[in-house]
Enzyme design. Structure first.
Site, PDB file in Angstrom:
ATOM      1  N   GLY A   1      -2.920   6.198   4.582  1.00 31.46           N
ATOM      2  CA  GLY A   1      -2.468   5.274   5.618  1.00 31.46           C
ATOM      3  C   GLY A   1      -2.544   3.823   5.186  1.00 31.46           C
ATOM      4  O   GLY A   1      -2.697   3.507   4.012  1.00 31.46           O
TER       5      GLY A   1
ATOM      6  N   HIS B   1       3.655   2.693  -0.979  1.00 28.92           N
ATOM      7  CA  HIS B   1       3.876   3.980  -0.303  1.00 28.92           C
ATOM      8  C   HIS B   1       5.353   4.127   0.073  1.00 28.92           C
ATOM      9  O   HIS B   1       5.933   5.210  -0.034  1.00 28.92           O
ATOM     10  CB  HIS B   1       3.055   4.060   0.986  1.00 28.92           C
ATOM     11  CG  HIS B   1       1.581   3.939   0.795  1.00 28.92           C
ATOM     12  ND1 HIS B   1       0.879   2.821   1.166  1.00 28.92           N
ATOM     13  CD2 HIS B   1       0.673   4.791   0.263  1.00 28.92           C
ATOM     14  CE1 HIS B   1      -0.408   2.995   0.894  1.00 28.92           C
ATOM     15  NE2 HIS B   1      -0.559   4.179   0.331  1.00 28.92           N
TER      16      HIS B   1
ATOM     17  N   LYS C   1      -0.080   3.723  -9.915  1.00 27.31           N
ATOM     18  CA  LYS C   1      -1.187   2.767  -9.745  1.00 27.31           C
ATOM     19  C   LYS C   1      -2.526   3.501  -9.894  1.00 27.31           C
ATOM     20  O   LYS C   1      -3.436   3.048 -10.574  1.00 27.31           O
ATOM     21  CB  LYS C   1      -1.029   2.163  -8.357  1.00 27.31           C
ATOM     22  CG  LYS C   1      -1.732   1.003  -7.877  1.00 27.31           C
ATOM     23  CD  LYS C   1      -2.888   0.318  -8.160  1.00 27.31           C
ATOM     24  CE  LYS C   1      -3.868  -0.070  -7.149  1.00 27.31           C
ATOM     25  NZ  LYS C   1      -4.403   0.931  -6.315  1.00 27.31           N
TER      26      LYS C   1
ATOM     27  N   LYS D   1       0.309  -3.516  -5.614  1.00 27.01           N
ATOM     28  CA  LYS D   1       0.103  -3.346  -4.166  1.00 27.01           C
ATOM     29  C   LYS D   1      -0.966  -2.286  -3.933  1.00 27.01           C
ATOM     30  O   LYS D   1      -0.962  -1.235  -4.565  1.00 27.01           O
ATOM     31  CB  LYS D   1       1.408  -2.922  -3.504  1.00 27.01           C
ATOM     32  CG  LYS D   1       2.461  -4.000  -3.593  1.00 27.01           C
ATOM     33  CD  LYS D   1       3.303  -4.064  -2.346  1.00 27.01           C
ATOM     34  CE  LYS D   1       4.326  -5.165  -2.517  1.00 27.01           C
ATOM     35  NZ  LYS D   1       4.445  -6.044  -1.370  1.00 27.01           N
ATOM     36  N   SER D   2      -1.865  -2.578  -3.020  1.00 29.62           N
ATOM     37  CA  SER D   2      -2.942  -1.646  -2.693  1.00 29.62           C
ATOM     38  C   SER D   2      -3.458  -1.976  -1.299  1.00 29.62           C
ATOM     39  O   SER D   2      -3.520  -3.156  -0.929  1.00 29.62           O
ATOM     40  CB  SER D   2      -4.083  -1.814  -3.707  1.00 29.62           C
ATOM     41  OG  SER D   2      -5.265  -1.219  -3.212  1.00 29.62           O
ATOM     42  N   SER D   3      -3.829  -0.938  -0.566  1.00 28.69           N
ATOM     43  CA  SER D   3      -4.397  -1.173   0.779  1.00 28.69           C
ATOM     44  C   SER D   3      -5.666  -2.013   0.657  1.00 28.69           C
ATOM     45  O   SER D   3      -6.006  -2.780   1.549  1.00 28.69           O
ATOM     46  CB  SER D   3      -4.723   0.153   1.451  1.00 28.69           C
ATOM     47  OG  SER D   3      -3.578   0.979   1.435  1.00 28.69           O
TER      48      SER D   3
END
Ligand code: PAF
Length: 280
Positions: free
Chosen positions: A31, A37, A149, A184-186
């Site tokens: 999520g 994503h 990633k 990009k990463s949460s």
């Protein structure tokens, strides 16, 4: 788009899809979805009749002192993104739904999980392999999409699928970056302003090395030393590891022979970031 919270609901939907001969693409996520994503969902959309996105912060892949509680969550925003990209179903179970009252089974991949992130996150890959196995079984997907990633995760899951003859194709997808190169990463949301400005040092260091590798440099040890040197110029950065490993078994190598993964993990303040490149 269907929002399913139970395994039974997903299985019912999958049965109907299978009856009509539809192919299923699965995008497993925790999520707090971003464009990384999004790129996996888009690719799954192109290659399958049905796209299922799982949205589950899996507790078993977090160690006791890791960020399970703090891990960012925004299910409504996730639903909006998935819907806009044409996903058919989003699966958002509770931990109780996924694991029941007790769960005594796990999937372990040896050797590939010993180094890199596995060295400091000893329970992580067992948690990943086990939950991914459950998701594969629940979704009966033909293909599953993973970002490069998390390169070690991609290698480990691919090996698990090969070793245990799962009927699923694992598709690795390129790293999606911010304009300044940060992958990009949460977890990027943990960075404060100053740390965010420092974070592109990971990509900067890797990009220089990648350019040299593309130009024919075979000395992986030398490239790792250069990556280390570049990162150490950034005062907020503290290296966890800078490693070159063969892509097949993720074992340390000093020379580039065949596909080689250059992987790094770096703390910017308390935030641990990872990034990598793979030579052809
Ligand atoms: O990469 C992730 O977000 C997770 O490790 C995964 C594959 C969804 C398993 O929980």
């Amino acid at each position: 788009m269907i929002k399913a919270a139970t395994i039974a609901d997903v299985k019912k939907y999958v049965r109907e899809c299978k009856k009509s001969g539809k192919s299923i693409g699965l995008v497993p996520t925790m999520g707090f979805l971003h464009e990384g994503h999004g790129s996996l969902i888009k690719r799954a959309r192109k290659e399958n009749d049905i796209v299922i996105v799982s949205d589950f912060v899996n507790p078993t892949q977090f160690g006791p002192n890791e960020d399970l509680e703090a891990y960012p969550r925004d299910f409504d925003a996730d639903c909006r993104l998935c819907e806009s990209l044409g996903a058919d179903l989003i699966f958002h179970p509770t931990p109780e739904e996924m694991y029941g009252k007790s769960n005594y089974s796990k999937v372990h991949v040896d050797k590939l999980t010993a180094g890199l992130c596995g060295a400091v996150r000893p329970v992580h890959f067992d948690g990943v392999c086990s939950v991914v196995t459950k998701l594969f079984n629940i979704s009966e997907a033909d293909r599953a999409y993973f970002g490069q990633k998390d390169a070690q995760q991609l290698a480990v899951v691919s090996r698990m699928v090969a070793d245990l003859n799962y009927n699923i194709e694992i598709i690795g997808c390129p790293i999606i970056r911010e304009e300044d190169g940060l992958a990009k990463s949460s977890r990027n949301t943990y960075l404060n302003e100053e740390q965010r400005l420092a974070a592109p040092v990971l990509h900067r260091a890797l990009a220089k090395a990648e350019e040299q590798a593309r130009a024919g440099e075979k000395d992986a040890k030398k490239l790792c030393a250069q990556i280390t040197e570049e990162i150490e110029k950034e005062p907020l950065a503290k290296i966890d590891y800078v490693e070159a490993v063969d892509w097949e078994e993720l074992q340390h190598t000093d020379v580039i022979e065949g596909k080689t993964l250059f992987a790094i993990a770096v703390y910017i303040g308390k935030v641990r970031l990872i990034d990598n490149f793979i030579t052809e």
